[in-house]
Design a protein around this motif. Structure first.
Motif, PDB file in Angstrom:
ATOM      1  N   GLY A  42       0.782  -1.233   0.000  1.00  0.00           N
ATOM      2  CA  GLY A  42       0.000   0.000   0.000  1.00  0.00           C
ATOM      3  C   GLY A  42       0.811   1.278   0.000  1.00  0.00           C
ATOM      4  N   PHE A  43       2.130   1.180  -0.142  1.00  0.00           N
ATOM      5  CA  PHE A  43       2.968   2.366  -0.190  1.00  0.00           C
ATOM      6  C   PHE A  43       3.086   2.859  -1.626  1.00  0.00           C
ATOM      7  CE2 PHE A  43       4.089   0.508   3.816  1.00  0.00           C
ATOM      8  CZ  PHE A  43       4.297   1.608   4.640  1.00  0.00           C
ATOM      9  N   ASN A  44       3.077   4.175  -1.789  1.00  0.00           N
ATOM     10  CA  ASN A  44       3.196   4.804  -3.106  1.00  0.00           C
ATOM     11  C   ASN A  44       4.543   5.496  -3.224  1.00  0.00           C
ATOM     12  OD1 ASN A  44       0.435   4.249  -4.006  1.00  0.00           O
ATOM     13  ND2 ASN A  44      -0.130   5.651  -2.363  1.00  0.00           N
ATOM     14  N   ASP A  61       2.573   5.979   2.634  1.00  0.00           N
ATOM     15  CA  ASP A  61       1.182   5.494   2.622  1.00  0.00           C
ATOM     16  C   ASP A  61       0.213   6.530   3.187  1.00  0.00           C
ATOM     17  OD1 ASP A  61       1.605   5.419   5.364  1.00  0.00           O
ATOM     18  OD2 ASP A  61       0.857   3.383   5.620  1.00  0.00           O
TER      19      ASP A  61
END
Length: 111
Positions: free
Chosen positions: A23-25, A44
Motif C-alpha cells: 500500500g505504499f506509493n 502510505d
C-alpha cells in the motif's frame, strides 16, 4: 517524539515492489552514483519508507537474529484467515524478498 521514517535496504526492484504491494506509493527516487545505490521514498499517507536499493550489501542474518531492526509491523483492517492470535489480536508474519520479517496485525476494533 514522532517517527519520521523507516530506512530499509533492499537488493533489487523486487523489494521496492513488495513494499508498494503493501500500500505504499512512490514519492521520489534519487540515484547516488558515488554510493552505488538508489534511494526510493515510499509513503502510505502516514508513514514514509526510505528504501535503499543496493545489491552489494550482505544478506540479513536471521538465525540467530542480529542486533538492529528485528521486524516491521503494519496494521490492516482485515488480516484474513491465515493468522495467529495473541493478547493484542490477530497477526501473521510475511517476509520481503530479502528476508526481512514483516508483521501484519489486524487493527483491533474499538468498543
Amino acid at each position: 517524539m514522532l517517527l519520521d521514517h523507516i530506512a530499509i535496504i533492499v537488493s533489487s526492484e523486487e523489494g521496492v515492489s513488495f513494499y508498494k504491494s503493501l500500500g505504499f506509493n512512490e514519492e521520489s527516487r534519487e540515484i547516488r552514483p558515488t554510493c552505488h545505490d538508489e534511494i526510493i521514498y515510499l509513503n502510505d499517507g502516514l508513514l514514509t519508507l526510505e528504501i535503499y536499493k543496493d545489491s552489494t550489501h550482505p544478506k540479513l542474518l536471521n538465525n540467530p537474529e542480529a542486533y538492529g531492526l528485528r521486524h516491521l509491523c503494519f496494521q490492516v483492517q482485515d488480516i484474513g484467515k491465515d493468522c495467529k492470535i495473541d493478547k493484542k489480536g490477530k497477526f501473521k508474519y510475511i517476509y520481503d524478498p530479502d528476508g526481512l520479517p514483516i508483521e501484519i496485525r489486524e487493527i483491533k476494533p474499538t468498543l
